[in-house]
Design a protein around this motif. Sequence first.
Motif, PDB file in Angstrom:
ATOM      1  N   PRO A 198       7.631  35.926 -11.602  1.00 36.33           N
ATOM      2  CA  PRO A 198       7.883  36.997 -10.632  1.00 36.33           C
ATOM      3  C   PRO A 198       7.032  36.817  -9.371  1.00 36.33           C
ATOM      4  CG  PRO A 198       7.459  37.891 -12.826  1.00 36.33           C
ATOM      5  CD  PRO A 198       7.081  36.449 -12.872  1.00 36.33           C
ATOM      6  N   PRO A 221       6.376  39.043  -5.310  1.00 33.10           N
ATOM      7  CA  PRO A 221       6.742  40.194  -4.484  1.00 33.10           C
ATOM      8  C   PRO A 221       7.177  39.784  -3.079  1.00 33.10           C
ATOM      9  CG  PRO A 221       4.381  39.899  -4.426  1.00 33.10           C
ATOM     10  CD  PRO A 221       4.924  38.774  -5.273  1.00 33.10           C
ATOM     11  N   ARG A 226      11.797  50.609  -3.911  1.00 37.00           N
ATOM     12  CA  ARG A 226      11.384  49.457  -4.726  1.00 37.00           C
ATOM     13  C   ARG A 226      12.607  48.906  -5.456  1.00 37.00           C
ATOM     14  NH1 ARG A 226       6.080  49.153  -8.315  1.00 37.00           N
ATOM     15  NH2 ARG A 226       5.338  48.648  -6.213  1.00 37.00           N
ATOM     16  N   VAL A 228      13.949  45.720  -7.922  1.00 38.10           N
ATOM     17  CA  VAL A 228      13.727  44.514  -8.722  1.00 38.10           C
ATOM     18  C   VAL A 228      14.976  43.646  -8.580  1.00 38.10           C
ATOM     19  CG1 VAL A 228      13.456  43.560 -11.034  1.00 38.10           C
ATOM     20  CG2 VAL A 228      12.127  45.566 -10.347  1.00 38.10           C
ATOM     21  N   ASP A 286      10.804  47.358  -0.929  1.00 40.71           N
ATOM     22  CA  ASP A 286       9.678  46.711  -1.603  1.00 40.71           C
ATOM     23  C   ASP A 286      10.269  45.924  -2.773  1.00 40.71           C
ATOM     24  OD1 ASP A 286       7.089  46.037  -2.404  1.00 40.71           O
ATOM     25  OD2 ASP A 286       6.925  47.814  -3.686  1.00 40.71           O
ATOM     26  N   ILE A 330      10.665  43.018  -5.723  1.00 38.82           N
ATOM     27  CA  ILE A 330      10.007  42.168  -6.709  1.00 38.82           C
ATOM     28  C   ILE A 330      11.079  41.261  -7.296  1.00 38.82           C
ATOM     29  CG2 ILE A 330       8.684  42.067  -8.861  1.00 38.82           C
ATOM     30  CD1 ILE A 330       7.784  44.976  -8.206  1.00 38.82           C
ATOM     31  N   VAL A 383      12.331  38.557  -9.921  1.00 41.37           N
ATOM     32  CA  VAL A 383      11.944  38.208 -11.287  1.00 41.37           C
ATOM     33  C   VAL A 383      12.877  37.132 -11.839  1.00 41.37           C
ATOM     34  CG1 VAL A 383      10.989  40.499 -11.723  1.00 41.37           C
ATOM     35  CG2 VAL A 383      13.374  40.013 -12.345  1.00 41.37           C
ATOM     36  N   THR A 405      14.024  37.793 -17.614  1.00 33.57           N
ATOM     37  CA  THR A 405      13.127  38.941 -17.699  1.00 33.57           C
ATOM     38  C   THR A 405      13.797  40.050 -18.513  1.00 33.57           C
ATOM     39  OG1 THR A 405      12.235  38.398 -15.518  1.00 33.57           O
ATOM     40  CG2 THR A 405      11.768  40.599 -16.369  1.00 33.57           C
ATOM     41  N   GLU A 458      10.507  44.928 -19.216  1.00 32.69           N
ATOM     42  CA  GLU A 458       9.626  44.441 -18.155  1.00 32.69           C
ATOM     43  C   GLU A 458      10.111  44.907 -16.787  1.00 32.69           C
ATOM     44  OE1 GLU A 458       7.996  40.183 -19.839  1.00 32.69           O
ATOM     45  OE2 GLU A 458      10.123  40.337 -19.326  1.00 32.69           O
ATOM     46  N   ILE A 459      11.429  44.908 -16.586  1.00 29.91           N
ATOM     47  CA  ILE A 459      11.982  45.340 -15.305  1.00 29.91           C
ATOM     48  C   ILE A 459      11.695  46.808 -15.058  1.00 29.91           C
ATOM     49  CG2 ILE A 459      14.162  45.767 -14.082  1.00 29.91           C
ATOM     50  CD1 ILE A 459      15.210  43.180 -15.431  1.00 29.91           C
ATOM     51  N   TRP A 490       8.233  48.072 -13.835  1.00 28.41           N
ATOM     52  CA  TRP A 490       7.881  48.023 -12.414  1.00 28.41           C
ATOM     53  C   TRP A 490       8.196  49.339 -11.716  1.00 28.41           C
ATOM     54  CZ3 TRP A 490       4.925  44.279 -10.635  1.00 28.41           C
ATOM     55  CH2 TRP A 490       4.943  43.016 -11.242  1.00 28.41           C
ATOM     56  N   PRO A 513      11.298  50.606 -10.763  1.00 29.05           N
ATOM     57  CA  PRO A 513      12.179  50.366  -9.611  1.00 29.05           C
ATOM     58  C   PRO A 513      13.058  51.563  -9.273  1.00 29.05           C
ATOM     59  CG  PRO A 513      13.119  49.370 -11.572  1.00 29.05           C
ATOM     60  CD  PRO A 513      11.768  49.908 -11.975  1.00 29.05           C
TER      61      PRO A 513
END
Length: 364
Positions: free
Chosen positions: A164, A166, A173, A175, A195, A197, A199, A203, A207-208, A211, A213
């Motif tokens: 990952p 940024p 945000r 992902v 913003d 991220i 990945v 993933t 995990e996603i 973050w 999102p």
Amino acid sequence: MKRYLILEDGTVFEGKAFGSEQASVGEIVFNTSMTGYQEILSDPSYCGQIVTMTYPMIGNYGINSDDFESISPAVKGLVVRELAEFPSNFRSNSTLDELFRTKNIPGISDIDTRKLTRLIRSKGAIKGILTAAGEEVDVEKVVQKLTKVEMPRDQVAQVSTARPYPSPGRGKRVVLIDYGMKHGILRELNNRDCDVIVVPYNTTSKEILAWGPDGVMLSNGPGDPKDVEECVQVVRELLGKVPVFGICLGHQLFARACGADTYKLKFGHRGGNHPVTDLTTGRVEITSQNHGYSVDENTLQGTRLAVTHTALNDSTIEGLKHIDYPAFTVQYHPESSPGPEDSNYLFDRFIEMMSANRKEQQYA
């Protein structure tokens, strides 16, 4: 130096070599774009493929440092009618031949690309080999080897990011799951101050969601969506938990996650001039496309999916939305790299969807 393009059906094209002197095997496909060859060649979705450009002169405006869609092109080769050896453009800092030599990619020029394109349209995408520059070959032996070659099925793993990273902003945000992401998608999200991220393709949904999102973007990518069933499961687990926007391979994975099936097109859609109808507005948009698979409309019953866009050329599905969840996808490329910008507004629609979802959560 002389070079041959040999197809698995025994067809032989003799032309001039450029780029790398090495041989290369791949699936032969064609692209009808008149410009944008740099973006096309650096699109990770061409992993494992040798691209034929139908426009006769390629390389005339050179290569610049701004228009790459990935750092390391994954294309296996390029076939052109005429290669421009002396480009003229104020942004050009190298030739197409120089780029291919640097990236170790072979190319062939001075062949009948109209004949090759008509052959692909007739027989479908076909395996082929660009022989080593200057090498004399036994065509019969080459064809025998080609028919036994199994094309790799791990293209997404080859082109996805390994870890990952940024791309900071102060807005929503997002992902972005990288199945073979074009940088144009990241650019459009950054232009809207997201913003982001980015990945890897494998993933997990846990995990996603960790973050936090506002939304999840499913990127484009190469190959058959049936080769990455683990990605389908992740998309299925994300639906209803966060807004989703999918492009190209992301569109196909979304459809499969909802219970629909996909199939391989005879010769795919590749070019910057494909008309698509928005069924909600009746508006026709000219789109940039690069895909060899499509969602099977006959398998949509019971999926809770609605068709939003269709292709004018062959009536295949070009867009879907979920009836119950904030999620929509398109088969084409609204980031317009290369191609028209008719569909760029879809990124704004994604921002609006994330904002509306956030308000619903606040007042729930």
